[in-house]
Write an enzyme that holds these catalytic residues in place. Structure first.
Site, PDB file in Angstrom:
ATOM      1  N   VAL A   1      27.506  65.879  31.288  1.00 26.05           N
ATOM      2  CA  VAL A   1      28.528  65.123  30.564  1.00 26.05           C
ATOM      3  C   VAL A   1      28.973  63.919  31.382  1.00 26.05           C
ATOM      4  CG1 VAL A   1      30.864  65.211  29.626  1.00 26.05           C
ATOM      5  CG2 VAL A   1      29.330  67.153  29.306  1.00 26.05           C
ATOM      6  N   HIS A   2      29.085  64.123  32.679  1.00 20.43           N
ATOM      7  CA  HIS A   2      29.539  63.068  33.589  1.00 20.43           C
ATOM      8  C   HIS A   2      28.560  61.889  33.596  1.00 20.43           C
ATOM      9  CE1 HIS A   2      31.928  62.371  37.517  1.00 20.43           C
ATOM     10  NE2 HIS A   2      31.389  61.231  37.142  1.00 20.43           N
ATOM     11  N   THR A   3      27.280  62.182  33.821  1.00 20.45           N
ATOM     12  CA  THR A   3      26.290  61.104  33.891  1.00 20.45           C
ATOM     13  C   THR A   3      26.107  60.418  32.544  1.00 20.45           C
ATOM     14  OG1 THR A   3      24.520  62.732  33.555  1.00 20.45           O
ATOM     15  CG2 THR A   3      25.023  62.102  35.815  1.00 20.45           C
TER      16      THR A   3
ATOM     17  N   SER B   1      26.710  65.912  36.977  1.00 23.12           N
ATOM     18  CA  SER B   1      26.688  66.809  35.822  1.00 23.12           C
ATOM     19  C   SER B   1      26.335  66.067  34.535  1.00 23.12           C
ATOM     20  CB  SER B   1      28.041  67.507  35.661  1.00 23.12           C
ATOM     21  OG  SER B   1      29.040  66.579  35.294  1.00 23.12           O
TER      22      SER B   1
ATOM     23  N   HIS C   1      27.057  60.508  40.725  1.00 21.53           N
ATOM     24  CA  HIS C   1      27.339  61.246  39.490  1.00 21.53           C
ATOM     25  C   HIS C   1      26.223  62.259  39.251  1.00 21.53           C
ATOM     26  CE1 HIS C   1      30.334  58.105  38.651  1.00 21.53           C
ATOM     27  NE2 HIS C   1      29.404  57.252  39.033  1.00 21.53           N
TER      28      HIS C   1
END
Length: 246
Positions: free
Chosen positions: A68-70, A66, A64
């Protein structure tokens, strides 16, 4: 296994068994943690490299990056992971780069026991983004160096010009050449040998400084199947046109 089959292949075992297990967990009793070693063993004996983007067993399957992703996966893994990587013998990997957010950077600092105020964390993130703009990869050593500067730690003088020999020991079921392929084009790698004996791979590397050597070692250690590394710094070189030889 690994989708290997006649012509263009067949359904991958790890993908099929995992999906079946998740959909009908009560009636199917599989030890999915064995999938990793089975997949690596087949890769080794066939010489067919596992594609990094392959579901379940690919290197990027549980990576993971980016902001927002992380942030989402660290708060609630089910946001981006329908099942835990540990269930199939894998581990989650958080990549910190110029797109990283507060949560990812904070998580990385916590791994090294570093605490930062909100203000300092923002400054660290800004410096990380600068490094990310210069080059795509941001190593843990970069993050620690930035944290030291922002938080006022005593700076360490890094000597320049480092040659080193690295020895790698791999897990028994790992296909050695698949690891060699990932390493041979890394920055600073001059020569690479697959060998017999206690170590499986020997690498001769020439880098600008110790920080770059640390980054190389870190990249190598992150490769699945690398069990241990041993590094020897070169003090003198003979048999070359080098004024420092003797």
């Amino acid at each position: 296994v690994n989708g290997i089959g006649e012509r263009t292949g067949i359904v991958d075992l790890s993908t099929f068994v995992t999906a079946t297990h998740v959909l009908d967990n009560e009636n199917l009793k599989y030890d999915l943690k064995m999938l990793k070693s089975i997949s690596a063993f087949v890769e080794k004996i066939t010489g067919i490299y596992i594609y990094p983007l392959m579901p379940i067993m690919g290197d990027n399957a549980f990576t993971h990056k980016s902001g927002v992703h992380t942030d989402g996966v660290l708060k609630n893994p089910s946001t981006y992971e329908p099942f835990s990587p540990e269930m199939v013998g894998r581990e989650r990997k958080i990549i910190v780069d110029k797109f990283a957010g507060r949560r990812a950077v904070m998580s990385k600092l916590e791994q090294y026991g570093i605490k930062a105020t909100d203000e300092d964390l923002l400054r660290i993130i800004q410096e990380i983004k600068k490094v990310g703009d210069e080059r795509k990869i941001v190593h843990d050593t970069d993050i620690l160096d930035i944290a030291e500067k922002v938080l006022g730690f005593k700076a360490v003088t890094i000597p320049s010009g480092v040659d080193a020999v690295l020895f790698l020991r791999l897990e028994a079921h790992i296909y050695t050449t698949s690891v060699s392929r990932k390493i041979k084009n890394m920055k600073g790698v001059q020569k690479l040998y697959e060998m017999s004996g206690d170590e499986d791979i020997a690498i001769y590397a020439s880098l600008k400084n110790v920080a770059e050597l640390n980054n190389l070692i870190e990249d190598i250690r992150s490769i699945p199947g690398v069990l241990a590394t041993s590094t020897r710094v070169v003090l003198k070189k003979y048999g070359e046109d080098n004024g420092n030889s003797c």
